[in-house]
Design a protein around this motif. Structure first.
Motif, short mmCIF file in Angstrom:
data_model
loop_
_atom_site.label_atom_id
_atom_site.label_comp_id
_atom_site.label_asym_id
_atom_site.label_seq_id
_atom_site.Cartn_x
_atom_site.Cartn_y
_atom_site.Cartn_z
N ALA A 1 -25.76 -20.80 2.78
CA ALA A 1 -25.49 -20.42 1.39
C ALA A 1 -24.07 -19.90 1.15
O ALA A 1 -23.67 -19.74 -0.01
CB ALA A 1 -26.50 -19.37 0.92
N HIS A 2 -23.34 -19.66 2.23
CA HIS A 2 -22.01 -19.05 2.03
C HIS A 2 -21.24 -19.19 3.34
O HIS A 2 -21.59 -18.57 4.34
CB HIS A 2 -22.20 -17.59 1.64
N ASP A 3 -20.22 -20.01 3.34
CA ASP A 3 -19.34 -20.06 4.50
C ASP A 3 -17.96 -20.54 4.07
O ASP A 3 -17.67 -20.66 2.88
CB ASP A 3 -19.92 -20.92 5.64
N HIS A 4 -17.12 -20.80 5.08
CA HIS A 4 -15.74 -21.19 4.81
C HIS A 4 -15.39 -22.40 5.68
O HIS A 4 -14.28 -22.51 6.18
CB HIS A 4 -14.81 -20.00 5.07
N VAL A 5 -16.39 -23.27 5.86
CA VAL A 5 -16.23 -24.44 6.74
C VAL A 5 -15.02 -25.28 6.33
O VAL A 5 -14.28 -25.78 7.17
CB VAL A 5 -17.53 -25.28 6.75
N ILE B 1 -18.73 -19.34 -9.65
CA ILE B 1 -17.51 -18.59 -9.30
C ILE B 1 -17.85 -17.49 -8.30
O ILE B 1 -18.98 -17.07 -8.15
CB ILE B 1 -16.81 -17.99 -10.54
N LYS B 2 -16.79 -17.05 -7.62
CA LYS B 2 -16.93 -16.00 -6.62
C LYS B 2 -16.02 -14.84 -6.98
O LYS B 2 -14.83 -15.04 -7.28
CB LYS B 2 -16.53 -16.57 -5.25
N VAL B 3 -16.60 -13.64 -6.94
CA VAL B 3 -15.85 -12.42 -7.26
C VAL B 3 -16.04 -11.44 -6.11
O VAL B 3 -17.17 -11.17 -5.70
CB VAL B 3 -16.39 -11.78 -8.57
N ASP C 1 -23.89 -11.40 -2.50
CA ASP C 1 -23.74 -11.90 -1.14
C ASP C 1 -23.34 -10.79 -0.18
O ASP C 1 -22.50 -9.94 -0.52
CB ASP C 1 -22.70 -13.02 -1.10
N HIS C 2 -23.93 -10.80 0.98
CA HIS C 2 -23.73 -9.89 2.13
C HIS C 2 -24.77 -8.76 2.15
O HIS C 2 -25.57 -8.68 3.06
CB HIS C 2 -22.31 -9.33 2.24
N ASN C 3 -24.74 -7.85 1.15
CA ASN C 3 -25.79 -6.84 1.03
C ASN C 3 -25.99 -5.99 2.29
O ASN C 3 -27.10 -5.54 2.57
CB ASN C 3 -27.13 -7.51 0.67
N SER D 1 -23.97 -18.05 7.04
CA SER D 1 -23.29 -17.83 8.33
C SER D 1 -21.99 -17.07 8.12
O SER D 1 -21.55 -16.33 8.98
CB SER D 1 -22.99 -19.17 9.02
N ASP D 2 -21.35 -17.31 6.97
CA ASP D 2 -20.03 -16.77 6.68
C ASP D 2 -18.98 -17.20 7.72
O ASP D 2 -17.95 -16.55 7.86
CB ASP D 2 -20.04 -15.24 6.53
N TRP D 3 -19.25 -18.31 8.43
CA TRP D 3 -18.24 -18.81 9.37
C TRP D 3 -16.91 -18.93 8.66
O TRP D 3 -16.90 -19.35 7.52
CB TRP D 3 -18.69 -20.19 9.89
ZN LIG Z 1 -17.39 -15.19 3.04
#
Ligand SMILES: [Zn+2]
Length: 618
Positions: A127-131, A219-221, A299-301, A366-368
């Motif tokens: 759901a959230h990474d930087h691949v 969007i991401k904040v 995200d993260h929490n 994963s937040d890779w």
């Molecule tokens: Zn991230």
């Protein structure tokens, strides 16, 4: 419906399979399988209802292209949690059930794969990474980074950092037909240090079209520190201060309300409890008592203070939770090695989190590259809360962390169907169900039955996206259909030989049919050479013998880019018999092979082959 470019590419890629029927390549199916997918769901997040998929319909059933059977299928569908077999046609799943039910869907050209009891599950949804946006920083190009994710079993992801210039790069990558992972881009409103890019995103519409490979998710904040600065906590740091909150509450309220009003899903990065609370307030204010139709996320929490837990369900927020926990480092030298830790007994409290939010689609990320890419490292960590240090020694969790273990089933839902929900893709992927895309994995072991300590060692043996094999592990090729993915036109395969008898031409050895043979009609030495039409990276070569009587044979496999400068790849010597197999599985694919030549120097019979299969990709 489906983007036509994508459908054409899928047909082309089936035909680049060097080991499948040439006839199938000569006459690619012109029928396209279409899904009737309902419009994007606008259902609110309902605390009483688990995320479910809306049934899709398949317009065309008919014989399957591929069937996997005799396996353990983890479907992630509550109504049918496990199955033995699955049928695939084109890009989609057309049946999931018992071996008998599914094999009944086969036709004369169906590739039937015997799983021999291996486990199949849906591809992981991250759901959230930087691949993509961090590929270059990791020394990878976009395709290499994508391939690494596919090899780890990730078939859908959200790339979370997308400033304008990177959006252009990703759109070009997709236009070039190179995107092979379903990807949602979240446009950058603000960066990790609170730097504001602003509402440029309003020029780029969010998309939720069924089947699209590249989607504008929202969007991401960033609401607090993490990469830059410190998490915003309600407890004072040992060296002073309470961390960094990047926006005043009225500012954040306006940002979320603005994006909500314009139809964008909002992802709020929040690690510390003050940031989580501020993000909750902003979402609650924007929704103004209404349902969270756009599925705004936090995200993260990581430091979700216990008094905040009920608010996720009350507001209907979609929470995204870290899997991997660095137990070895944290417990020895990290935040929990200090007395400060005693005041924060709710660090990554996922057990309490799930218990307080029943039915809410809590999802994995994963937040890779900030955490490992391998989903099984995350699964292991969710379930055991253990770590493994560099020497392979297990670090047991302290009691407060051990109390936060969750089950394999809970974690797998978070890593598939729940994450798909977070990306508005739950009607397309995230579970194995007729009508959904054939995005699935063959695993080395069943995560539900292995010892939890061994979860970390589970391997992905095959990754399929939309019916295309995007990765197959060396040594396990027989567990995947013989298709190779490609972006180009199908290459034409030809074969020549030292000699042939009239009704057994060389092409019979590359037609995918082991009933038809090439025969030289003479004693050794004889050779047959396959021209793949263009250089590829060869991952395996399989030969099916045509030999009578049984006895000692010697065969050499030569390969190379130029016909007149081939190199010897392997020599087999041993006792063989008719219908026997000789396999060549290099440890890593051999790049740049266009010609494969088999020279037989010893045989008790005329030199002949039933089949020569070359596995690989461009
Ligand atoms: Zn991230």
């Amino acid at each position: 419906m489906f983007n036509s470019t994508r459908s054409l590419r899928a047909i082309a890629s089936v035909c680049l399979a060097f080991s499948i029927l040439l006839t199938a390549c000569a006459e690619p199916s012109t029928t396209s399988t279409e899904l009737v997918v309902p419009p994007p769901t606008t259902a609110p997040v309902d605390a009483d209802v688990a995320p479910t998929t809306t049934p899709s319909q398949v317009e065309q059933a008919g014989p399957a292209d591929i069937i996997f059977h005799n396996g353990i299928l983890l479907t992630m569908e509550p109504s049918q949690p496990t199955a033995q077999a699955i049928a695939i046609k084109g890009e989609v799943i057309i049946g999931v059930g018992t071996d008998d039910e599914v094999i009944a869907m086969s036709g004369p050209e169906t590739q039937i794969i015997d799983l021999h009891g291996q486990t199949v599950m849906p591809g992981f949804v991250d759901a959230h990474d930087h691949v993509f946006n961090d590929a270059a920083a990791q020394g990878l190009d976009l395709d290499q980074s994508q391939q690494q994710a596919l090899e780890n079993g990730i078939t859908t992801l959200a790339n979370m950092y997308t400033p304008p210039e990177f959006l252009d790069e990703m759109q070009a990558f997709e236009r070039a037909g190179k995107l092979r992972i379903r990807t949602s881009l979240y446009l950058t409103y603000s960066g990790p240090c609170g730097d504001v890019l602003g509402d440029w995103y309003k020029d780029v519409a969010p998309t939720r079209n069924p089947g699209e490979m590249l989607r504008i998710g929202g969007i991401k904040v960033f609401t607090d520190g993490g990469v830059c600065g410190k998490y915003a906590l309600s407890i004072e740091y040992p060296d002073g201060g309470y961390g960094d909150l990047w926006f005043a509450q009225d500012e954040l309220n306006k940002i979320v309300a603005d994006a909500d009003g314009a139809g964008y899903q909002v992802v709020l990065h929040a690690i510390g409890d003050r940031a989580i609370e501020s993000a909750m307030d902003a979402i609650e204010s924007a929704l103004d008592g209404g349902p969270n139709v756009l599925r705004h996320r936090i995200d993260h929490n990581s430091f979700a203070r216990p008094d905040l837990l009920p608010r996720y369900s009350e507001i209907g927020i979609v929470p995204i939770a870290f899997g991997f926990f660095p137990t070895c480092q944290e417990v020895d030298t990290g935040i929990y090695s200090s007395t400060f830790a005693a005041e924060l007994p709710w660090f990554e409290n996922w057990r309490a989190f799930l218990d307080a939010t029943p039915g809410l689609p809590v999802a994995w990320h994963s937040d890779w590259p900030y955490l490992p890419l391998n989903p099984f490292e995350h699964l292991y960590s969710y379930v055991t809360r253990q770590g493994v240090d560099d020497d392979g020694v297990i670090c047991p969790p302290p009691a407060w962390l051990a109390a936060q273990r969750i089950t394999v089933d809970e974690a797998l839902s978070m890593m598939t169907i729940n994450a798909a929900y977070a990306l508005f893709r739950e009607t397309e992927v995230g579970s194995l169900k007729a009508g959904k895309f054939a995005d699935l994995l063959v695993l080395s072991a069943d995560p539900r039955t292995v010892d939890p300590d061994d979860l970390i060692d589970i391997e992905v043996w095959m990754t399929m996206v939309g019916g295309n094999v995007e990765y197959r592990a060396a040594g396990h090729e027989s567990l995947s259909p013989s298709t190779a993915s490609s972006d180009g036109e199908p290459a034409s395969i030809t074969a020549t030989a030292s000699k042939s008898i009239p009704d057994s031409p060389p092409l019979n050895a590359v037609d995918g049919d082991s009933e038809t043979i090439w025969s030289s009609g003479d004693d050794p030495p004889q050779w047959i050479q396959v021209d793949l039409g263009e250089p590829i990276a060869v991952s395996a070569i399989r030969l099916v013998l045509a030999q009578y009587p049984a006895g000692r044979t010697v065969h050499q496999i030569w390969g190379g880019r130029e016909e007149d400068s081939l190199t010897l790849l392997e020599e087999f010597s041993g006792s063989t018999e008719d219908m026997g197999r000789v396999e060549f599985d290099p440890a890593t694919p051999l790049a740049d092979i266009r010609y494969v030549k088999i020279i037989t120097t010893v045989s008790p019979s005329w030199v002949a082959w039933r089949e020569i299969e070359v596995m690989g990709r461009e």
